[in-house]
Design a protein around this motif. Structure first.
Motif, mmCIF file in Angstrom:
data_model
loop_
_atom_site.group_PDB
_atom_site.id
_atom_site.type_symbol
_atom_site.label_atom_id
_atom_site.label_comp_id
_atom_site.label_asym_id
_atom_site.label_seq_id
_atom_site.Cartn_x
_atom_site.Cartn_y
_atom_site.Cartn_z
ATOM 1 N N GLY A 66 107.303 -69.675 42.335
ATOM 2 C CA GLY A 66 106.112 -70.330 42.862
ATOM 3 C C GLY A 66 106.455 -71.546 43.680
ATOM 4 O O GLY A 66 107.610 -71.957 43.787
ATOM 5 N N VAL A 89 99.403 -74.061 46.608
ATOM 6 C CA VAL A 89 99.816 -73.521 45.313
ATOM 7 C C VAL A 89 99.936 -72.000 45.415
ATOM 8 O O VAL A 89 99.005 -71.319 45.831
ATOM 9 C CB VAL A 89 98.792 -73.878 44.216
ATOM 10 N N ARG A 90 101.083 -71.493 45.019
ATOM 11 C CA ARG A 90 101.286 -70.049 44.965
ATOM 12 C C ARG A 90 102.220 -69.710 43.809
ATOM 13 O O ARG A 90 103.201 -70.422 43.573
ATOM 14 C CB ARG A 90 101.928 -69.497 46.243
ATOM 15 N N VAL A 91 101.912 -68.619 43.134
ATOM 16 C CA VAL A 91 102.843 -67.998 42.199
ATOM 17 C C VAL A 91 103.069 -66.593 42.739
ATOM 18 O O VAL A 91 102.111 -65.874 43.045
ATOM 19 C CB VAL A 91 102.290 -67.965 40.757
ATOM 20 N N ARG A 96 102.980 -63.368 38.109
ATOM 21 C CA ARG A 96 101.679 -63.831 37.635
ATOM 22 C C ARG A 96 101.400 -63.298 36.228
ATOM 23 O O ARG A 96 101.902 -62.259 35.833
ATOM 24 C CB ARG A 96 100.586 -63.391 38.604
ATOM 25 N N TYR A 100 103.514 -69.006 33.936
ATOM 26 C CA TYR A 100 104.296 -69.849 34.840
ATOM 27 C C TYR A 100 103.423 -70.832 35.618
ATOM 28 O O TYR A 100 103.826 -71.964 35.867
ATOM 29 C CB TYR A 100 105.096 -68.991 35.820
ATOM 30 N N GLY A 101 102.233 -70.406 36.008
ATOM 31 C CA GLY A 101 101.330 -71.300 36.735
ATOM 32 C C GLY A 101 100.960 -72.513 35.898
ATOM 33 O O GLY A 101 100.961 -73.647 36.381
ATOM 34 N N GLU A 102 100.668 -72.286 34.630
ATOM 35 C CA GLU A 102 100.331 -73.388 33.730
ATOM 36 C C GLU A 102 101.523 -74.329 33.560
ATOM 37 O O GLU A 102 101.383 -75.554 33.615
ATOM 38 C CB GLU A 102 99.881 -72.841 32.379
ATOM 39 N N PHE A 104 103.905 -74.764 35.664
ATOM 40 C CA PHE A 104 104.097 -75.431 36.949
ATOM 41 C C PHE A 104 103.151 -76.631 37.064
ATOM 42 O O PHE A 104 103.547 -77.712 37.502
ATOM 43 C CB PHE A 104 103.837 -74.428 38.074
ATOM 44 N N ALA A 131 91.457 -68.342 40.820
ATOM 45 C CA ALA A 131 92.078 -69.665 40.912
ATOM 46 C C ALA A 131 91.132 -70.737 40.381
ATOM 47 O O ALA A 131 91.570 -71.650 39.662
ATOM 48 C CB ALA A 131 92.466 -69.968 42.362
ATOM 49 N N TYR A 135 92.071 -73.346 37.348
ATOM 50 C CA TYR A 135 92.053 -74.812 37.423
ATOM 51 C C TYR A 135 91.118 -75.407 36.379
ATOM 52 O O TYR A 135 91.428 -76.437 35.767
ATOM 53 C CB TYR A 135 91.686 -75.282 38.827
#
Length: 151
Positions: A66, A89-91, A96, A100-102, A104, A131, A135
């Protein structure tokens, strides 16, 4: 797999542009032709040399997972505090749904705190309902109405 975070390197640029283009909105606005459009090179250099910007990548086992950009902005409001703006923001689609997004964003929030920011903010296109839910799950609130003017 262990997730690590670091400053983006010039050698990451092609992969980052591909990640930005790999969704319905990005595919309409990014240029994936090779060699890369010189505007990407200029933007990378400007971000990389600006002490108030960080282009951060997440990786695992040497693979880009990401990316996101943090911009640190001084304000007179909120008693002259600093805030952090999160953009780009990209994963990667292959990574996904693994948390990993969390992770990050935990890193991004910790970075903003370490820079003395009193607020972290972002915008997300209304056409990205997943998205928006992500958030909100992280504790962000849709407290303002945003406006843009194309130039």
């Amino acid at each position: 797999m262990t997730l690590t975070f670091r400053q983006a390197r010039h050698s990451d640029l092609e992969g980052l542009v591909m990640m930005l283009a790999n969704d319905p909105l990005g595919s309409k606005r990014e240029d994936v032709s090779l060699p890369l459009n010189a505007k990407y090179e200029a933007a990378f250099k400007a971000i990389d040399t600006d002490p108030n910007n960080q282009l951060i990548v997440a990786e695992t086992d040497g693979n880009l997972v990401g990316m996101l950009q943090l911009t640190f902005i001084p304000y007179l409001t909120h008693t002259g505090s600093w805030r952090c703006l999160v953009e780009g923001v990209r994963v990667h689609e292959d990574y996904r749904g693994r948390g990993y997004g969390e992770a990050f964003f935990e890193h991004a929030i910790a970075t903003a705190k370490s820079k003395g920011c009193s607020l972290i903010q972002l915008t997300s296109d209304k056409a990205r309902p997943d998205a928006l839910r992500f958030y909100e799950k992280l504790g962000f609130t849709a407290s303002h109405e945003g406006f843009k003017l194309a130039l």
